[in-house]
Design a protein around this motif. Structure first.
Motif, PDB file in Angstrom:
ATOM      1  N   TRP A  33      37.441  50.304  34.462  1.00  0.00           N
ATOM      2  CA  TRP A  33      36.508  51.429  34.565  1.00  0.00           C
ATOM      3  C   TRP A  33      35.529  51.360  35.732  1.00  0.00           C
ATOM      4  N   ALA A 241      31.827  55.677  31.917  1.00  0.00           N
ATOM      5  CA  ALA A 241      32.198  56.021  30.545  1.00  0.00           C
ATOM      6  C   ALA A 241      33.466  56.876  30.526  1.00  0.00           C
ATOM      7  N   ARG A 245      36.929  55.776  28.683  1.00  0.00           N
ATOM      8  CA  ARG A 245      37.572  56.613  27.661  1.00  0.00           C
ATOM      9  C   ARG A 245      39.031  56.878  28.017  1.00  0.00           C
ATOM     10  N   ARG A 248      41.037  53.748  27.165  1.00  0.00           N
ATOM     11  CA  ARG A 248      40.520  53.070  25.979  1.00  0.00           C
ATOM     12  C   ARG A 248      41.588  52.235  25.278  1.00  0.00           C
ATOM     13  N   GLU A 264      30.966  51.449  25.217  1.00  0.00           N
ATOM     14  CA  GLU A 264      30.869  52.909  25.214  1.00  0.00           C
ATOM     15  C   GLU A 264      29.475  53.358  24.799  1.00  0.00           C
ATOM     16  N   ARG A 265      28.939  52.715  23.774  1.00  0.00           N
ATOM     17  CA  ARG A 265      27.583  53.069  23.327  1.00  0.00           C
ATOM     18  C   ARG A 265      26.549  52.711  24.389  1.00  0.00           C
ATOM     19  N   LYS A 268      26.625  55.297  27.219  1.00  0.00           N
ATOM     20  CA  LYS A 268      26.062  56.570  26.762  1.00  0.00           C
ATOM     21  C   LYS A 268      24.541  56.499  26.690  1.00  0.00           C
TER      22      LYS A 268
END
Length: 296
Positions: A33, A241, A245, A248, A264-265, A268
């Motif tokens: 990523w 992010a 995704r 993932r 991911e959290r 965000k």
């Protein structure tokens, strides 16, 4: 290209463990990523059509220009990550010697394996580093956030930062410059910070405030320029992010669903914090004072 380690890590094992907790998840996980240079810090966005790769390249060039890398012979990168800046220093700008400091064993091994000419990577903290030469420039991107601990008082934090600035001034040539990039508290205090971020993402780390940075640098460095690029970092986190995704399933196979969900959290919440102005992203260019006068 050499890799060296000290006999003991130059910060507490707790702090070194906190670095490994976040950065040693695995190179292949981050490769899913991040951009192709594995630059894990805020990009510098100029247009709505910017790609992550272009914005990261622009950010690296910003720091290289800040220290006048074209005319430098020796440069120190404090918190060198996977070596994107080191590679450009010796490969593009023909700097004769580029030294990178990191506390991540995986990152140090990665840079060493790349075997960049003129590059030396040390598994060592700035607190213990003793260079044998002065540097024409020092760059530190994303390391400053890890210098202070959550239980430090504001005075203790400023003391830690002042020690850093003192060492950097000692290591710089009279005409040298320090280019510093760090996340900082903005419209939020330490007490308001997310416990998830403090415990699960960056344990045993505490962000600075702009006031703490300038107080620590007072009398040592002139702040030549300062930019708050919080919206750049919100966009960068959103790009990361989106990429995570999209891959993932592969990420879960590499590190497990729990780790992926945690990142991911984290991405965000970070993007939200930057957009709301709770945290900022500071890019500062500092030049040393010498005998009460500016040196450049």
């Amino acid at each position: 290209m050499t890799l060296e380690t000290t006999g003991t890590l130059p910060v507490t094992e707790l702090a070194a463990g906190a670095i490994r907790h976040h950065y040693d998840v695995g190179d292949e996980f981050f490769r899913l990523w991040l951009d192709s240079s594995l630059t894990y810090s805020c990009a510098l966005r100029e247009t709505a059509g910017d790609t992550l790769e272009a914005a990261q390249e622009r950010k690296l060039q910003y720091h290289l220009d800040a220290i006048d890398a074209t005319d430098a012979e020796a440069v120190l990168d404090i918190g060198c990550g996977w070596g994107a800046l080191l590679r450009r220093l010796t490969g593009t700008h023909r700097v004769q010697r580029a030294v990178g400091l990191t506390l991540s064993e995986r990152q140090a091994a990665y840079v060493a394996a790349e075997d960049y000419p003129g590059v030396e990577v040390l598994l060592e903290s700035w607190t213990d580093y003793e260079p044998d030469t002065r540097f024409d420039g020092i760059v530190s991107i994303g390391a400053f956030e890890h210098f202070a601990r959550p239980d430090d008082s504001p005075e203790e934090k400023i003391g830690v930062y002042r020690h850093f600035f003192t060492r950097c001034r000692e290591w710089l040539t009279p005409a040298g410059a320090l280019s510093l990039q760090t996340i900082a508290y903005a419209n939020m205090s330490r007490d308001d910070a997310s416990s998830f971020m403090q415990q699960e993402i960056f344990p045993d780390a505490d962000l600075p405030t702009l006031a703490e940075i300038t107080a620590a640098a007072d009398g040592l460095f002139e702040v030549r320029s300062m930019h708050n690029a919080r919206l750049d970092y919100a966009w960068t986190c959103e790009q990361w992010a989106r990429r995570l995704r999209a891959r993932r399933e592969v990420a879960v196979a590499l590190v497990g669903s729990e780790v992926v969900a945690r990142y991911e959290r984290y991405l965000k919440l970070s993007a939200l914090g930057f957009r709301m102005g709770k945290i900022g992203l500071l890019r500062l260019v500092l030049v040393p004072y010498a005998n009460g006068h500016f040196t450049r």
